[in-house]
Design a protein around this motif. Sequence first.
Motif, PDB file in Angstrom:
ATOM      1  N   ARG A  17      -5.250  -9.773  27.333  1.00  8.20           N
ATOM      2  CA  ARG A  17      -4.936  -8.525  27.861  1.00  8.20           C
ATOM      3  C   ARG A  17      -3.626  -8.023  27.227  1.00  8.20           C
ATOM      4  O   ARG A  17      -2.801  -8.864  27.358  1.00  8.20           O
ATOM      5  N   GLY A  64      -1.483  -5.228  37.100  1.00 11.57           N
ATOM      6  CA  GLY A  64      -3.083  -5.576  37.028  1.00 11.57           C
ATOM      7  C   GLY A  64      -3.237  -6.788  37.717  1.00 11.57           C
ATOM      8  O   GLY A  64      -4.390  -7.380  37.453  1.00 11.57           O
ATOM      9  N   TYR A  65      -2.553  -7.247  38.447  1.00 12.93           N
ATOM     10  CA  TYR A  65      -2.814  -8.738  39.421  1.00 12.93           C
ATOM     11  C   TYR A  65      -3.544  -8.226  40.754  1.00 12.93           C
ATOM     12  O   TYR A  65      -3.350  -7.077  41.354  1.00 12.93           O
ATOM     13  N   ILE A  66      -4.390  -9.094  40.826  1.00 15.94           N
ATOM     14  CA  ILE A  66      -5.051  -8.845  42.245  1.00 15.94           C
ATOM     15  C   ILE A  66      -4.348  -9.357  43.463  1.00 15.94           C
ATOM     16  O   ILE A  66      -3.592 -10.452  43.524  1.00 15.94           O
ATOM     17  N   GLY A  81      -2.510 -15.113  42.304  1.00 11.60           N
ATOM     18  CA  GLY A  81      -1.372 -15.367  41.024  1.00 11.60           C
ATOM     19  C   GLY A  81      -2.407 -15.144  39.768  1.00 11.60           C
ATOM     20  O   GLY A  81      -3.496 -14.979  39.763  1.00 11.60           O
ATOM     21  N   ASP A  82      -1.815 -16.102  38.707  1.00 15.24           N
ATOM     22  CA  ASP A  82      -2.478 -16.008  37.380  1.00 15.24           C
ATOM     23  C   ASP A  82      -3.455 -17.139  37.476  1.00 15.24           C
ATOM     24  O   ASP A  82      -2.996 -18.367  37.641  1.00 15.24           O
ATOM     25  N   ALA A  83      -4.751 -17.150  37.606  1.00 11.29           N
ATOM     26  CA  ALA A  83      -5.567 -18.389  37.615  1.00 11.29           C
ATOM     27  C   ALA A  83      -5.637 -19.343  36.540  1.00 11.29           C
ATOM     28  O   ALA A  83      -5.727 -20.327  36.841  1.00 11.29           O
ATOM     29  N   GLY A  84      -5.264 -18.861  35.145  1.00 11.82           N
ATOM     30  CA  GLY A  84      -5.090 -19.588  34.233  1.00 11.82           C
ATOM     31  C   GLY A  84      -3.997 -20.490  34.279  1.00 11.82           C
ATOM     32  O   GLY A  84      -4.079 -21.872  34.069  1.00 11.82           O
ATOM     33  N   MET A 117     -11.190 -14.146  37.624  1.00  8.06           N
ATOM     34  CA  MET A 117     -10.570 -12.924  38.269  1.00  8.06           C
ATOM     35  C   MET A 117     -11.050 -11.833  37.668  1.00  8.06           C
ATOM     36  O   MET A 117     -10.985 -11.410  36.504  1.00  8.06           O
ATOM     37  N   ALA A 144     -10.361  -8.532  37.660  1.00  7.70           N
ATOM     38  CA  ALA A 144      -9.229  -7.483  37.844  1.00  7.70           C
ATOM     39  C   ALA A 144      -9.453  -6.094  37.526  1.00  7.70           C
ATOM     40  O   ALA A 144     -10.002  -5.431  38.278  1.00  7.70           O
TER      41      ALA A 144
HETATM   42  N1  URA Z   1      -5.780 -12.253  36.241  1.00  7.77           N
HETATM   43  C1  URA Z   1      -5.202 -13.494  37.087  1.00  7.77           C
HETATM   44  O1  URA Z   1      -5.081 -14.544  36.582  1.00  7.77           O
HETATM   45  N2  URA Z   1      -5.004 -12.986  38.085  1.00  7.77           N
HETATM   46  C2  URA Z   1      -4.950 -11.813  38.637  1.00  7.77           C
HETATM   47  O2  URA Z   1      -4.500 -11.418  39.552  1.00  7.77           O
HETATM   48  C3  URA Z   1      -5.626 -10.843  37.514  1.00  7.77           C
HETATM   49  C4  URA Z   1      -5.944 -11.116  36.348  1.00  7.77           C
END
Ligand code: URA
Length: 211
Positions: free
Chosen positions: A106, A194-196, A201-204, A135, A137
């Motif tokens: 992204r 752009g985070y939910i 948080g950041d799933a990765g 995610m 998003a």
């Molecule tokens: N990707 C993520 O890992 N978390 C989000 O909240 C949005 C995009």
Amino acid sequence: MTYPNLTVVDHPLVQHKLTIMREQGTSTAGFRRLLREISHLIAYEVTNDLPLVDKTIETPLKTMQGKELGGKKLALVSILRAGNGLLDGILDLIPSARVGFVGLYRDEETLKPVQYYCKLPSDMANRVTIAVDPMLATGNSSAAAIDLLKDAGATDIRFLCLLASPEGVQRMYEAHPDVPVITAALDECLDDNGYIVPGLGDAGDRMFGTK
Ligand code: URA
């Protein structure tokens, strides 16, 4: 608001595990384990209409008509990198599925997807395809990934995620109304990055311990 393309798996075990995953203190190992467990439960929903055919088998006691999966074979497509966390769990249940990978990052300024990798099974037209990304998003990268799958010939596509935003579900519906979205929760909104929200948080980063 309801979305015709959306199914939320609100099974108590899914919701319980998801709450632990959302908590910021949950360890990387715990997050990964829970994601794998939850993916089993969501996979149950995403595969619940797969056709069965009869199969004659011998039990130790007698001949019987069993059932086995018929119809099209499956392709699982992980949207890198976070999709791999869901992929592992679904492969536990469907070990013979073919697997593809789509890499999109992204652009942090435009929030638009940029493709850097795409490797798919050659016969996508003959497969039921389950695309996985935890995610949903903005929906931009998910919609772009589905574009790639359709370009490769896929026609029966389902999108499996852990969390969805209303914006992402809407975007997917506008771009790909034929693709059902199956998720564990529909969250409130997206933030400016752009985070939910409330999200996790950041799933990765959370599954690979990269932050
Ligand atoms: N990707 C993520 O890992 N978390 C989000 O909240 C949005 C995009």
